[in-house]
Enzyme design. Structure first.
Site, PDB file in Angstrom:
ATOM      1  N   THR A 117      32.374 -38.028 -53.330  1.00  0.00           N
ATOM      2  CA  THR A 117      31.041 -38.512 -52.952  1.00  0.00           C
ATOM      3  C   THR A 117      30.917 -38.642 -51.434  1.00  0.00           C
ATOM      4  O   THR A 117      31.927 -38.835 -50.745  1.00  0.00           O
ATOM      5  CB  THR A 117      30.786 -39.896 -53.605  1.00  0.00           C
ATOM      6  OG1 THR A 117      29.655 -40.510 -52.978  1.00  0.00           O
ATOM      7  CG2 THR A 117      31.959 -40.851 -53.424  1.00  0.00           C
ATOM      8  N   ASP A 118      29.673 -38.611 -50.935  1.00  0.00           N
ATOM      9  CA  ASP A 118      29.460 -38.857 -49.494  1.00  0.00           C
ATOM     10  C   ASP A 118      29.837 -40.277 -49.100  1.00  0.00           C
ATOM     11  O   ASP A 118      30.067 -40.569 -47.920  1.00  0.00           O
ATOM     12  CB  ASP A 118      28.002 -38.550 -49.090  1.00  0.00           C
ATOM     13  CG  ASP A 118      26.943 -39.375 -49.824  1.00  0.00           C
ATOM     14  OD1 ASP A 118      27.291 -40.111 -50.772  1.00  0.00           O
ATOM     15  OD2 ASP A 118      25.755 -39.275 -49.446  1.00  0.00           O
ATOM     16  N   GLU A 119      29.884 -41.189 -50.091  1.00  0.00           N
ATOM     17  CA  GLU A 119      30.142 -42.597 -49.761  1.00  0.00           C
ATOM     18  C   GLU A 119      31.544 -42.818 -49.179  1.00  0.00           C
ATOM     19  O   GLU A 119      31.797 -43.837 -48.546  1.00  0.00           O
ATOM     20  CB  GLU A 119      29.918 -43.486 -50.989  1.00  0.00           C
ATOM     21  CG  GLU A 119      28.497 -43.359 -51.506  1.00  0.00           C
ATOM     22  CD  GLU A 119      28.054 -44.484 -52.424  1.00  0.00           C
ATOM     23  OE1 GLU A 119      28.627 -45.582 -52.356  1.00  0.00           O
ATOM     24  OE2 GLU A 119      27.126 -44.244 -53.219  1.00  0.00           O
ATOM     25  N   TYR A 138      33.865 -49.189 -55.197  1.00  0.00           N
ATOM     26  CA  TYR A 138      33.630 -47.839 -55.733  1.00  0.00           C
ATOM     27  C   TYR A 138      34.089 -46.776 -54.745  1.00  0.00           C
ATOM     28  O   TYR A 138      34.899 -45.898 -55.081  1.00  0.00           O
ATOM     29  CB  TYR A 138      32.130 -47.661 -56.042  1.00  0.00           C
ATOM     30  CG  TYR A 138      31.702 -46.213 -56.204  1.00  0.00           C
ATOM     31  CD1 TYR A 138      32.117 -45.467 -57.297  1.00  0.00           C
ATOM     32  CD2 TYR A 138      30.878 -45.598 -55.256  1.00  0.00           C
ATOM     33  CE1 TYR A 138      31.729 -44.135 -57.444  1.00  0.00           C
ATOM     34  CE2 TYR A 138      30.493 -44.269 -55.394  1.00  0.00           C
ATOM     35  CZ  TYR A 138      30.920 -43.542 -56.484  1.00  0.00           C
ATOM     36  OH  TYR A 138      30.545 -42.226 -56.624  1.00  0.00           O
ATOM     37  N   LYS A 142      37.140 -43.969 -54.812  1.00  0.00           N
ATOM     38  CA  LYS A 142      36.895 -42.530 -54.695  1.00  0.00           C
ATOM     39  C   LYS A 142      37.696 -41.932 -53.531  1.00  0.00           C
ATOM     40  O   LYS A 142      38.267 -40.855 -53.653  1.00  0.00           O
ATOM     41  CB  LYS A 142      35.401 -42.258 -54.479  1.00  0.00           C
ATOM     42  CG  LYS A 142      34.490 -42.616 -55.633  1.00  0.00           C
ATOM     43  CD  LYS A 142      34.716 -41.808 -56.890  1.00  0.00           C
ATOM     44  CE  LYS A 142      34.295 -40.365 -56.760  1.00  0.00           C
ATOM     45  NZ  LYS A 142      34.476 -39.637 -58.059  1.00  0.00           N
TER      46      LYS A 142
HETATM   47  N1  LIG Z   1      25.312 -39.836 -59.202  1.00  0.00           N
HETATM   48  C1  LIG Z   1      25.440 -39.639 -57.900  1.00  0.00           C
HETATM   49  O1  LIG Z   1      24.495 -39.817 -57.126  1.00  0.00           O
HETATM   50  C2  LIG Z   1      26.757 -39.141 -57.340  1.00  0.00           C
HETATM   51  C3  LIG Z   1      26.787 -38.759 -55.993  1.00  0.00           C
HETATM   52  C4  LIG Z   1      27.979 -38.270 -55.461  1.00  0.00           C
HETATM   53  C5  LIG Z   1      29.098 -38.186 -56.265  1.00  0.00           C
HETATM   54  N2  LIG Z   1      29.052 -38.588 -57.563  1.00  0.00           N
HETATM   55  C6  LIG Z   1      30.274 -38.452 -58.362  1.00  0.00           C
HETATM   56  O2  LIG Z   1      30.001 -37.512 -59.384  1.00  0.00           O
HETATM   57  C7  LIG Z   1      30.737 -37.845 -60.568  1.00  0.00           C
HETATM   58  C8  LIG Z   1      29.781 -37.978 -61.739  1.00  0.00           C
HETATM   59  O3  LIG Z   1      28.823 -38.991 -61.438  1.00  0.00           O
HETATM   60  P1  LIG Z   1      27.652 -39.346 -62.467  1.00  0.00           P
HETATM   61  O4  LIG Z   1      26.571 -39.958 -61.682  1.00  0.00           O
HETATM   62  O5  LIG Z   1      27.377 -38.181 -63.336  1.00  0.00           O
HETATM   63  O6  LIG Z   1      28.372 -40.480 -63.336  1.00  0.00           O
HETATM   64  P2  LIG Z   1      28.000 -41.126 -64.732  1.00  0.00           P
HETATM   65  O7  LIG Z   1      28.350 -42.571 -64.614  1.00  0.00           O
HETATM   66  O8  LIG Z   1      26.620 -40.756 -65.156  1.00  0.00           O
HETATM   67  O9  LIG Z   1      29.003 -40.403 -65.749  1.00  0.00           O
HETATM   68  C9  LIG Z   1      30.374 -40.624 -65.742  1.00  0.00           C
HETATM   69  C10 LIG Z   1      30.946 -40.005 -67.009  1.00  0.00           C
HETATM   70  O10 LIG Z   1      32.368 -40.223 -66.997  1.00  0.00           O
HETATM   71  C11 LIG Z   1      32.768 -40.703 -68.287  1.00  0.00           C
HETATM   72  N3  LIG Z   1      33.961 -41.537 -68.101  1.00  0.00           N
HETATM   73  C12 LIG Z   1      34.054 -42.721 -67.419  1.00  0.00           C
HETATM   74  N4  LIG Z   1      35.312 -43.179 -67.455  1.00  0.00           N
HETATM   75  C13 LIG Z   1      36.037 -42.260 -68.157  1.00  0.00           C
HETATM   76  C14 LIG Z   1      37.413 -42.162 -68.510  1.00  0.00           C
HETATM   77  N5  LIG Z   1      38.289 -43.121 -68.176  1.00  0.00           N
HETATM   78  N6  LIG Z   1      37.810 -41.084 -69.218  1.00  0.00           N
HETATM   79  C15 LIG Z   1      36.928 -40.113 -69.576  1.00  0.00           C
HETATM   80  N7  LIG Z   1      35.616 -40.153 -69.276  1.00  0.00           N
HETATM   81  C16 LIG Z   1      35.178 -41.216 -68.567  1.00  0.00           C
HETATM   82  C17 LIG Z   1      31.567 -41.494 -68.799  1.00  0.00           C
HETATM   83  O11 LIG Z   1      31.595 -41.651 -70.208  1.00  0.00           O
HETATM   84  C18 LIG Z   1      30.416 -40.624 -68.309  1.00  0.00           C
HETATM   85  O12 LIG Z   1      30.114 -39.606 -69.234  1.00  0.00           O
HETATM   86  C19 LIG Z   1      31.507 -39.114 -60.228  1.00  0.00           C
HETATM   87  O13 LIG Z   1      32.800 -38.767 -59.801  1.00  0.00           O
HETATM   88  C20 LIG Z   1      30.733 -39.708 -59.062  1.00  0.00           C
HETATM   89  O14 LIG Z   1      31.574 -40.496 -58.243  1.00  0.00           O
HETATM   90  C21 LIG Z   1      27.905 -39.068 -58.114  1.00  0.00           C
END
Ligand SMILES: NC(=O)c1ccc[n+]([C@@H]2O[C@H](COP(=O)([O-])OP(=O)(O)OC[C@H]3O[C@@H](n4cnc5c(N)ncnc54)[C@H](O)[C@@H]3O)[C@@H](O)[C@H]2O)c1
Length: 321
Positions: A117-119, A138, A142
């Protein structure tokens, strides 16, 4: 290409499964189905499903059985507010879970796409070589995971890349997150809670763009631990976002200012060496609003969650009283 998507039942993971389907690929989705993971998000997609935890031995067994060429890891605890309220799962899933995936890569030699993530960069404008300076539990988890990916590339020759998208928005995002929360609360006639002065800026990218760009990156990657930033290049404050959502919905969004999130970053800001086009912000918001209006069945069961209902959930947990 045989692709396994960890966390494929979440927000970005399910968009990535759709992107794979568009390219004729039926992935294996491995997901624990935590509160944020829902098979409803994979409706009308083509996939094989295995319910499992990335922290468990079952991950190794599943990989041994499916023998993926590429593993893309979206599985994580992702909500900053929850990480302030209760950081432990963020350490175990985001760090230990990632290390477990990396261990599997030593045994099975797949190519690994690590979603960061950018964070991790903190508030300073960053390119791919900038130092990591995370602020929340968080983003600290990451950033730690990213360092383990680099360590496994260097130490064990793991074939991996790290992808850092900025703030995603779009269909199927859990209603605890800013944009779906504002849309749904406005539909329900409720106010939008805004932390601090509402001027914290994020760089917004439509989730379908992120999914497409990740696929394009993995097709061209060298697998030597390279980092790829994926900014949307569209920086807006929380108040700007609320204004745009209100314009698109044709409604006056009621705002209530609440005490600021502890450690709240004022902005994120990244550059990238990739070249791509993205959906203009207002158009992406229009698509997102349209989806939430038409898909109440998806979000209605979720709106009693305290991170949807409460204005400052951490203070009620006694963490910041
Ligand atoms: N949403 C954003 O704006 C954003 C931005 C940058 C990066 N990210 C990164 O992208 C990735 C996905 O983000 P998202 O927003 O889709 O998240 P989300 O919370 O919508 O989904 C996370 C998924 O991971 C699964 N999960 C959680 N813990 C688990 C485990 N221990 N074993 C197996 N599955 C597990 C959950 O059931 C869920 O389906 C993450 O790594 C997040 O840090 C998200």
């Amino acid at each position: 290409m045989r692709v396994m998507v960890l966390g494929g039942a979440g927000f970005i993971g399910s968009a990535f499964v759709r992107e794979l389907n568009k390219r004729g690929i039926k992935p294996i989705v491995y997901d624990l189905l935590t509160y944020a993971g829902r098979l409803e998000s994979l409706k009308d997609t083509d996939y094989e499903f295995v319910k499992g935890d990335i922290r468990d031995e079952k991950l190794h067994e599943t990989i041994a059985k499916c023998m993926p060429e590429v593993v893309v890891n979206f599985a994580a605890e992702t909500h900053v507010d929850r990480s302030i309220y209760s950081p432990k799962d963020f350490l175990t899933t985001n760090i230990l879970g990632t290390v477990n995936v990396l261990e599997a890569s030593r045994r099975h030699n797949f190519k690994y796409v690590h979603i960061s993530t950018d964070e991790v960069y903190g508030e300073e404008c960053a390119d791919e070589n900038s130092p990591l300076n995370p602020s929340s539990p968080y983003s600290a988890a990451k950033a730690s995971a990213d360092l383990f990916v680099k360590a496994y590339v260097r130490t064990y020759g793991a074939k991996a890349i790290i992808v850092r998208p900025s703030n995603n928005y779009g269909p199927r995002q859990f209603p605890e997150k800013l944009i779906p929360k504002i849309i749904i609360r406005t539909m329900l006639g409720l106010h939008a809670p805004v932390y601090g002065d509402g001027k914290a800026e994020r760089d917004w990218i439509f989730v379908e763009d992120t999914a497409r760009i990740i696929y394009d990156v993995l097709e061209r990657a060298n697998w030597g631990g390279e980092v790829y930033n994926i900014p949307g290049g569209q920086r807006y404050s929380v108040l700007d976002v609320i204004k745009t959502v209100g314009e698109v919905m044709g409604k006056d969004v009621k705002v209530k200012f609440v005490s600021d999130r502890p450690g709240h970053d004022r902005r994120y800001c990244m550059t990238t060496r990739l070249k791509y086009e993205v959906t203009p912000f207002k158009e992406g918001i229009r698509k997102t609003v349209d989806w939430y209006v038409k898909n109440k069945w998806w979000w209605e069961p979720l709106i009693n969650d305290k991170f949807f209902v409460e204005d400052e959930p951490w203070s009620k947990g006694g963490v910041n009283t």
